[in-house]
Design a protein around this motif. Structure first.
Motif, PDB file in Angstrom:
ATOM      1  N   ARG A   7     -15.155 -42.158 -44.156  1.00 40.05           N
ATOM      2  CA  ARG A   7     -14.971 -42.585 -43.372  1.00 40.05           C
ATOM      3  C   ARG A   7     -15.926 -44.342 -43.387  1.00 40.05           C
ATOM      4  NH1 ARG A   7     -20.486 -42.998 -42.993  1.00 40.05           N
ATOM      5  NH2 ARG A   7     -21.726 -41.959 -42.435  1.00 40.05           N
ATOM      6  N   ALA A   9     -18.149 -46.493 -40.493  1.00 36.28           N
ATOM      7  CA  ALA A   9     -18.518 -46.267 -39.559  1.00 36.28           C
ATOM      8  C   ALA A   9     -19.573 -47.166 -39.313  1.00 36.28           C
ATOM      9  CB  ALA A   9     -19.740 -45.279 -39.598  1.00 36.28           C
ATOM     10  N   PRO A  10     -18.970 -48.222 -38.426  1.00 35.83           N
ATOM     11  CA  PRO A  10     -19.794 -49.601 -38.041  1.00 35.83           C
ATOM     12  C   PRO A  10     -19.731 -49.052 -36.362  1.00 35.83           C
ATOM     13  CG  PRO A  10     -17.193 -50.214 -37.935  1.00 35.83           C
ATOM     14  CD  PRO A  10     -17.468 -48.891 -38.482  1.00 35.83           C
ATOM     15  N   SER A  11     -20.837 -50.027 -36.236  1.00 36.80           N
ATOM     16  CA  SER A  11     -21.411 -49.889 -35.072  1.00 36.80           C
ATOM     17  C   SER A  11     -20.638 -51.499 -34.107  1.00 36.80           C
ATOM     18  CB  SER A  11     -23.241 -50.259 -34.835  1.00 36.80           C
ATOM     19  OG  SER A  11     -23.433 -49.091 -35.653  1.00 36.80           O
ATOM     20  N   ASP A  43     -19.138 -45.925 -34.372  1.00 38.12           N
ATOM     21  CA  ASP A  43     -20.512 -45.235 -33.359  1.00 38.12           C
ATOM     22  C   ASP A  43     -21.531 -46.247 -32.461  1.00 38.12           C
ATOM     23  OD1 ASP A  43     -20.039 -43.613 -36.265  1.00 38.12           O
ATOM     24  OD2 ASP A  43     -22.350 -44.462 -36.763  1.00 38.12           O
ATOM     25  N   TYR A 184     -28.355 -42.351 -33.808  1.00 38.49           N
ATOM     26  CA  TYR A 184     -26.982 -42.652 -35.406  1.00 38.49           C
ATOM     27  C   TYR A 184     -27.614 -40.111 -36.174  1.00 38.49           C
ATOM     28  CZ  TYR A 184     -26.725 -42.958 -40.680  1.00 38.49           C
ATOM     29  OH  TYR A 184     -25.846 -42.918 -41.142  1.00 38.49           O
ATOM     30  N   SER A 188     -24.536 -38.798 -37.045  1.00 36.92           N
ATOM     31  CA  SER A 188     -23.402 -39.254 -37.937  1.00 36.92           C
ATOM     32  C   SER A 188     -23.178 -38.186 -38.560  1.00 36.92           C
ATOM     33  CB  SER A 188     -23.593 -40.220 -38.969  1.00 36.92           C
ATOM     34  OG  SER A 188     -23.786 -40.305 -39.764  1.00 36.92           O
ATOM     35  N   ARG A 202     -21.902 -45.719 -48.532  1.00 39.28           N
ATOM     36  CA  ARG A 202     -22.522 -46.996 -47.912  1.00 39.28           C
ATOM     37  C   ARG A 202     -23.786 -47.733 -48.169  1.00 39.28           C
ATOM     38  NH1 ARG A 202     -25.332 -42.301 -43.932  1.00 39.28           N
ATOM     39  NH2 ARG A 202     -26.304 -41.191 -45.455  1.00 39.28           N
ATOM     40  N   HIS A 206     -29.265 -47.147 -46.890  1.00 38.37           N
ATOM     41  CA  HIS A 206     -29.275 -45.851 -45.791  1.00 38.37           C
ATOM     42  C   HIS A 206     -29.622 -44.640 -46.812  1.00 38.37           C
ATOM     43  CE1 HIS A 206     -27.251 -46.716 -42.435  1.00 38.37           C
ATOM     44  NE2 HIS A 206     -26.818 -47.686 -43.168  1.00 38.37           N
TER      45      HIS A 206
END
Ligand code: GLU
Length: 442
Positions: A7, A9-11, A43, A184, A188, A202, A206
């Motif tokens: 995936r 998963a941008p905000s 996100d 998040y 997530s 990512r 992170h």
């Protein structure tokens, strides 16, 4: 081959930038290579900062790049699932309510640092009895932390290799804020589990999150996916890019004329042991892609590196692929394919075609060195008016040569500069038939 589900998963709190592209592309490529699925996950639990405008822009940017997704998910539509997960963690004693204000927490951190201790949350809220909690709830809203199991958390990172983090060195993460917003970290992991994500790729910012997320996933009774953390990008001089990322948005690069193939070709190899080469399709890019080839060191990104690739991509385009752009400039259809042949090797971005067409249509302001003035004047007198046939350049330069006795560069260069206003450019024999105007004679 095992089917990989990844995936991106941008905000949706801003436009995608070059750093986001790296993450999106890596996830896209490993899914595509295995014949698996690539999920676009928005996100957007931060209702205040998330905007529809950015949700649209993210999809538009990915479309432009050809990074299609198999599914799209949006966290704001899954709040029930996060509440269920929170209930389970609460029931299992892995969730506890806290009441310290940011100022109180800050004070605690300062004290710990003063005593030379790591600023890890001291779990004071765990010691509250029911009466204290009732009293505090009357004063303020509580927020919820996950109770980490203080063991060493280990995983084999797809890029960084074996990693381990001592959970005792990390504060119990806050998963639900006092205003009820699910953070998040919880959203997530619930999504990663529910959506069958097998690989999370990512940025290395992170890594600590991964440690706590592994424990939360296990507490939810699921198996953690594989994790890989790519290095962060720096500027060409090694400077941090974080502050400049806003100006390195995919939209800006697109507006500047960078092509998708150039961006994808560079970002799929930069920071790996493989050479950067132009690849015209995502299949080709996927073929040679291997996460294991990427290093842990920060990766230098220089926008300048996009131009040779963009140029090569444009030059490789057949006429049919650019016919529309050329027609839009007003180039008559009869000479359009020929115009492309002549101009293609002299452009870096599509917009450069406009100035070549302006030159053909309107003629250039001649560039004439004082010592060539007389020579050029004589030469222009020998130049018939347009239109020109394929032999025009040869006929003219032959005539000028016999009249003036000049030859070689001394003959050709002043004539090129007189007709085009510049020292470099297309093959003159090919350009002449496109010229609609030439400098006035004598
Ligand atoms: N929305 C998060 C971010 O953009 C996603 C991180 C992740 O891939 O888990 O940083």
């Amino acid at each position: 081959m095992t089917s990989i589900v990844t995936r991106f998963a941008p905000s949706p709190t801003g436009f995608l930038h070059i750093g986001n592209l790296r993450t999106a592309l890596f996830n896209y490529l490993i899914a595509r290579k295995s014949g698996g699925a690539f999920v676009l996950r928005l996100d957007d639990t931060d209702a205040e900062r998330s905007k529809q405008e950015y949700i649209d822009a993210i999809q538009d940017d990915l479309d432009w790049l050809g990074l299609g997704w198999d599914r799209i998910e949006q966290q704001s539509k899954r709040l029930d699932r996060y509440a269920e997960a929170a209930d389970k963690l609460r029931a299992d004693g892995r969730f506890y309510e806290c009441f310290e204000t940011p100022t109180e927490l800050d004070l605690k951190r300062k004290k710990q640092l003063n005593m030379g201790r790591p600023p890890v949350y001291d779990r004071a809220a765990l010691g509250l009895d029911d009466a204290a909690r009732v009293r505090l709830r009357a004063e303020r809203e509580g927020y919820w932390r996950f109770l980490l199991d203080q063991t060493r958390i280990e995983w084999n990172d797809g890029i960084l290799g074996p990693l381990s983090i001592d959970a005792a060195s990390v504060s119990d993460p806050v998963l639900i804020r006092a205003d009820g917003q699910v953070l998040y970290t919880l959203a997530s992991v619930v999504d990663d589990v529910d959506m069958g994500i097998t690989h999370v790729v990512r940025g290395s910012d992170h890594v600590t999150n991964t440690a706590t997320q592994i424990q939360i996933i296990e507490a939810l009774g699921a198996t953690p996916p594989d994790f890989a953390h790519h290095s962060l990008l720096t500027g060409a001089q090694g400077e941090a890019l974080s502050k400049r990322l806003g100006t390195l948005s995919l939209r800006d690069l697109r507006a500047q004329g960078v092509t998708p193939a150039a961006l994808l070709s560079l970002m799929a190899r930069l920071g790996s042991s493989q050479p950067v080469e132009l690849h015209l399709s995502l299949d080709e890019i996927a073929e040679g892609f291997d996460l294991g080839e990427f290093g842990a060191a920060p990766t230098r990104f220089d926008t300048e590196d996009l131009w040779p690739l963009t140029r090569a991509e444009l030059q490789a385009r057949p006429y049919e692929a650019v016919a529309e752009n050329i027609a839009a400039l007003g180039v008559p259809e009869a000479i359009a394919p020929q115009f492309w042949e002549v101009a293609r090797e002299n452009i870096t971005r599509m917009d450069d075609l406009a100035s070549w067409w302006a030159l053909c249509r309107d003629g250039a302001t001649p560039e004439i060195a004082p010592e060539d003035a007389e020579f050029v004047e004589k030469a222009l007198k020998l130049l018939p008016p347009p239109p020109y046939g394929p032999g025009a350049w040869k006929d003219w330069t032959d005539a000028v040569k016999s009249e003036t006795g000049r030859k070689g560069k001394a003959l050709f260069m002043p004539l090129r500069k007189a007709l085009t206003g510049q020292a470099h450019g297309p093959d003159m024999a090919a350009l002449m038939p496109l010229l609609q105007k030439v400098p006035a004679r004598g």
